[in-house]
Design a protein around this motif. Structure first.
Motif, PDB file in Angstrom:
ATOM      1  N   SER B  60      -3.412 -10.637   0.192  1.00  0.00           N
ATOM      2  CA  SER B  60      -2.551 -10.043  -0.839  1.00  0.00           C
ATOM      3  C   SER B  60      -2.592  -8.530  -0.731  1.00  0.00           C
ATOM      4  CB  SER B  60      -3.022 -10.456  -2.235  1.00  0.00           C
ATOM      5  OG  SER B  60      -2.907 -11.847  -2.381  1.00  0.00           O
ATOM      6  N   MET B  61      -3.775  -8.006  -0.442  1.00  0.00           N
ATOM      7  CA  MET B  61      -3.930  -6.552  -0.310  1.00  0.00           C
ATOM      8  C   MET B  61      -3.070  -6.036   0.845  1.00  0.00           C
ATOM      9  SD  MET B  61      -5.821  -4.578  -2.098  1.00  0.00           S
ATOM     10  CE  MET B  61      -5.364  -2.881  -2.143  1.00  0.00           C
ATOM     11  N   LEU B  62      -3.118  -6.769   1.967  1.00  0.00           N
ATOM     12  CA  LEU B  62      -2.311  -6.368   3.117  1.00  0.00           C
ATOM     13  C   LEU B  62      -0.820  -6.449   2.787  1.00  0.00           C
ATOM     14  CD1 LEU B  62      -4.026  -5.541   5.454  1.00  0.00           C
ATOM     15  CD2 LEU B  62      -3.321  -7.573   6.690  1.00  0.00           C
ATOM     16  N   ASN B  63      -0.464  -7.479   2.014  1.00  0.00           N
ATOM     17  CA  ASN B  63       0.936  -7.614   1.621  1.00  0.00           C
ATOM     18  C   ASN B  63       1.366  -6.501   0.689  1.00  0.00           C
ATOM     19  OD1 ASN B  63       1.617  -9.839   3.130  1.00  0.00           O
ATOM     20  ND2 ASN B  63       0.893 -11.291   1.575  1.00  0.00           N
ATOM     21  N   VAL B  64       0.426  -6.011  -0.114  1.00  0.00           N
ATOM     22  CA  VAL B  64       0.742  -4.864  -0.978  1.00  0.00           C
ATOM     23  C   VAL B  64       0.986  -3.632  -0.116  1.00  0.00           C
ATOM     24  CG1 VAL B  64      -0.259  -3.237  -2.624  1.00  0.00           C
ATOM     25  CG2 VAL B  64      -0.440  -5.693  -3.037  1.00  0.00           C
ATOM     26  N   ILE B  65       0.105  -3.442   0.879  1.00  0.00           N
ATOM     27  CA  ILE B  65       0.244  -2.256   1.728  1.00  0.00           C
ATOM     28  C   ILE B  65       1.555  -2.295   2.503  1.00  0.00           C
ATOM     29  CG2 ILE B  65      -0.740  -0.976   3.666  1.00  0.00           C
ATOM     30  CD1 ILE B  65      -3.499  -1.933   2.787  1.00  0.00           C
ATOM     31  N   ARG B  90      11.730  -0.589   4.593  1.00  0.00           N
ATOM     32  CA  ARG B  90      11.576   0.857   4.423  1.00  0.00           C
ATOM     33  C   ARG B  90      10.121   1.256   4.717  1.00  0.00           C
ATOM     34  NH1 ARG B  90      14.355   4.232   4.478  1.00  0.00           N
ATOM     35  NH2 ARG B  90      13.683   5.459   2.700  1.00  0.00           N
ATOM     36  N   VAL B  91       9.194   0.401   4.313  1.00  0.00           N
ATOM     37  CA  VAL B  91       7.781   0.662   4.610  1.00  0.00           C
ATOM     38  C   VAL B  91       7.570   0.710   6.121  1.00  0.00           C
ATOM     39  CG1 VAL B  91       5.445  -0.239   4.403  1.00  0.00           C
ATOM     40  CG2 VAL B  91       6.994  -0.357   2.450  1.00  0.00           C
ATOM     41  N   ALA B  92       8.233  -0.210   6.824  1.00  0.00           N
ATOM     42  CA  ALA B  92       8.118  -0.236   8.284  1.00  0.00           C
ATOM     43  C   ALA B  92       8.584   1.089   8.873  1.00  0.00           C
ATOM     44  CB  ALA B  92       8.935  -1.391   8.856  1.00  0.00           C
ATOM     45  N   ALA B  93       9.647   1.642   8.301  1.00  0.00           N
ATOM     46  CA  ALA B  93      10.189   2.894   8.823  1.00  0.00           C
ATOM     47  C   ALA B  93       9.214   4.059   8.624  1.00  0.00           C
ATOM     48  CB  ALA B  93      11.535   3.199   8.163  1.00  0.00           C
ATOM     49  N   LEU B  94       8.297   3.927   7.652  1.00  0.00           N
ATOM     50  CA  LEU B  94       7.281   4.964   7.443  1.00  0.00           C
ATOM     51  C   LEU B  94       6.244   4.967   8.566  1.00  0.00           C
ATOM     52  CD1 LEU B  94       6.291   4.697   3.673  1.00  0.00           C
ATOM     53  CD2 LEU B  94       7.618   6.499   4.764  1.00  0.00           C
ATOM     54  N   GLY B  95       6.191   3.888   9.327  1.00  0.00           N
ATOM     55  CA  GLY B  95       5.209   3.814  10.405  1.00  0.00           C
ATOM     56  C   GLY B  95       4.057   2.880  10.074  1.00  0.00           C
ATOM     57  N   ILE B  96       4.339   1.820   9.320  1.00  0.00           N
ATOM     58  CA  ILE B  96       3.314   0.824   9.023  1.00  0.00           C
ATOM     59  C   ILE B  96       3.770  -0.497   9.634  1.00  0.00           C
ATOM     60  CG2 ILE B  96       2.112  -0.436   7.199  1.00  0.00           C
ATOM     61  CD1 ILE B  96       2.445   2.001   5.434  1.00  0.00           C
TER      62      ILE B  96
END
Lengths: 358, 270
Positions: B60-65, B90-96
């Motif tokens: 769940s923590m990873l899914n939050v991140i 959009r999170v992916a575009a940040l580099g995660i």
């Protein structure tokens, strides 16, 4: 022995990602294209144009459109008939409202209109998937046909409720209306089919196509990787509807000449195109053409065989035609559930190793 | 090698600023409290492990991140700034970038296509350019193909470049999935049980890849793993969770001695 990759050295990435990586394939493709463009128009007659070539090409375009949506992006649609109707009526309204506008533009614009309508009916796909989406697109099918029948503005208040194509020319040769030569009909459909197949190939080889396939295979992972699902799905609906709209416009203007919405673009047509895509092969451009050819030509062949060769009475032949076509489809799907395109792939793989398969 | 390597590695990320800070994250599903007021940070360039018994709230923590779940309370700071509500893409575009516990590859696409899809956020050529396959689209495709090939070389999966990943064995699929996440050139790489279901040899390979990624590309890594040996060996710092709460945070050596952690794993006499 001709069909070999050995000795073909690809030294750049564009080389490695060509459409036809084996040169034998490439030359065969050019040869077929040359025959289609140069030889066929010289020998074509009315029967071949109206019963075989034009319908195969028009349905291929529709199948290509649905294949982009269902085969590449994984969104099931039963609204193909409705979207073809949008293309046909859009084309009719454009032709009658702007008589000076070239028919090519009318057809492309009616594709664009259909793309817009497709986006609107694609919106539910953002929340629902699978069978539920199929039902939502079914609503589009019924709504659109109802729309074109209920508002006389769409058919210019004609007494019969039909739309009839006015005569238009390309480079001085009539391509629509009763005076059209068979080769002109054929060539305009061929030009559209070729251009759209090329477009489909380009879109499916790059990042747009990969975003569609990612949504199809695993939508959650696709989103985490950076695919915008809203954009990818609506793009697929737009492109698919664009193709289907053009197919509808050609179906009405070049192939039939006069149509009535519920007859020409009913739910049957939606299923027909879906069958073509499934039988041809989901996610394959070649498959779209193969599936369309299979579904269009099988009845023609059977008719020639039963009535022409075996001289059955026409009514019995017509009915047994349905039975035989249905049985063949079921048989075929059991034998090769991945479609004609997969069969072609297997055949090529065999050919590549022939005559020493070990 | 465990302790020595661990303490060596632990000295690396020490003085670096945090790349990501999680402050007071609380996540509920209806009445179920999945994560309760958990705070920790992930420093630039470190390998950060999240461990804990089943159901502790690690995934769940990873899914939050990665933006897949949205916590009811708490802030996520990425590079010093509070990250607003964001959809995952959009999170992916940040580099995660991340991998999944149960492999989530695009099964009908080839290895190459999977890795190229990982570069989605970096590809810029327009829809029209791609439709016509004009100069820019083709050039971009080739440039990204070159990067994808680097990753294929790095992971040693040249031979399966054009094989649909659905047909590959499990270990290779895990490797392709790592490749797909790496393809995005992420600043922060999240690995959800990268070694689940692997044999010792495959685990060693995967550990080596993770360390190499960290060393060669300088990628910050946060991972969930159940194999304590691996975790103690490769991670710089460890967060321990149990029942949605954080019960420990520190270097491998400290975690090993932490009484709460020992209790959580071995149980407490009642």
């Amino acid at each position: 022995m001709l069909y070999r990759e050995a000795g073909e050295f690809r030294t750049s990435y564009p080389d490695d990602s060509q459409t036809f990586p084996i040169s034998f394939d490439k030359y065969r493709y050019y040869a077929i294209l040359a025959v289609l463009v140069v030889v066929v128009p010289l020998v074509i007659n009315d029967y071949w144009a109206n019963a075989v070539l034009v319908p195969v090409l028009v349905w291929s375009i529709a199948a290509l459109g649905l294949n982009i949506l269902t085969g590449y992006c994984g969104q099931i649609s039963l609204g193909t008939g409705g979207f073809m109707a949008v293309g046909a009526y859009g084309c009719y309204k454009l032709m009658t409202a702007f008589p000076d506008l070239n028919i090519i533009f009318c057809i492309v614009l009616s594709g664009a209109i259909t793309a817009g309508v497709g986006i609107i009916f694609g919106l539910p796909s953002l929340r629902i998937k699978g069978f539920y989406l199929a039902v939502a697109t079914l609503a589009a099918q019924f709504f659109l046909v109802w729309l074109f029948n209920s508002f006389p503005w769409f058919y210019n208040y004609s007494a019969s409720g039909q739309i009839t194509v006015p005569e238009r020319t390309v480079l001085g040769f009539p391509v629509t209306g009763p005076y059209t030569e068979p080769w002109a009909k054929y060539l305009i459909c061929l030009a559209f089919a070729f251009a759209l197949a090329w477009l489909a190939r380009n879109l499916t080889r790059g990042s747009v196509g990969r975003s569609w396939m990612a949504i199809r295979d695993m939508d959650i992972a696709a989103e985490i990787i950076g695919v915008n699902p809203l954009k990818a799905k609506l793009q697929a609906f737009a492109v698919s509807s664009f193709f289907v709209g053009i197919a509808g416009a050609l179906f009405f203007s070049v192939y039939l000449g006069a149509v009535e919405a519920s007859e020409a673009f009913g739910i049957n047509q939606s299923f027909l195109v879906l069958f073509m895509v499934i039988i041809g092969g989901l996610g394959s451009i070649f498959g779209s053409f193969a599936g369309a050819a299979f579904i269009v030509l099988l009845p023609v062949l059977l008719k020639n065989l039963l009535v022409g060769k075996l001289s059955w009475p026409t009514d019995i032949a017509t009915n047994s035609e349905f039975i035989i076509v249905g049985a063949l489809i079921i048989f075929f799907l059991i034998v090769e559930p991945h479609g004609l395109a997969h069969l072609a792939r297997l055949f090529k793989e065999k050919l590549r190793l022939w005559p020493f398969p070990h | 090698m465990g302790d020595v390597a661990g303490s060596e590695r632990a000295s690396m990320g020490e003085s670096k600023p945090p790349l990501m800070e999680l402050r007071g994250i609380t996540l509920r599903f209806g009445g179920v409290l999945a994560i309760s007021d958990v705070s920790f940070d992930i420093r630039e360039g470190e390998i950060r492990a999240i461990i804990g018994p089943n159901g502790a709230g690690k995934s769940s923590m990873l899914n939050v991140i990665s933006g897949f779940y949205h916590p009811q309370e708490g802030n996520i700071l990425f590079r010093g700034e509070v990250r607003p509500f964001m959809r995952p893409h959009r999170v992916a575009a940040l580099g995660i970038a991340r991998t999944f516990q149960n492999i989530a590859l695009f099964k009908r696409m080839t290895t190459l296509d999977n890795i190229m899809t990982g570069r989605m956020t970096l590809m810029k050529s327009s829809f029209a350019a791609q439709a016509l396959w004009w100069g820019s689209a083709e050039r971009e495709e080739s440039a990204h193909r070159e990067k994808a090939e680097e990753i294929i070389d790095f992971l040693g999966i040249q031979a399966i470049r054009k094989v649909p990943v659905g047909t590959l064995p499990y270990g290779l699929q895990k490797r392709v999935e790592l490749g797909r996440a790496l393809a995005a050139e992420p600043r922060l790489l999240l690995l959800d049980e990268p070694m689940a279901g692997m044999n010792v040899e495959e685990k060693e390979d995967m550990s080596r890849f993770i360390l190499d990624v960290n060393d060669e590309f300088g990628t910050t890594i946060a991972l969930i793993e159940h194999d304590m040996g691996v975790v103690m060996d490769i991670s710089d710092r460890i967060v321990v969770m149990d029942y949605g709460k954080k019960i420990g945070d520190g270097k491998p050596g400290e975690i090993r001695k932490n009484q709460d952690v020992i209790d959580a794993y071995l149980g407490v006499p009642h």
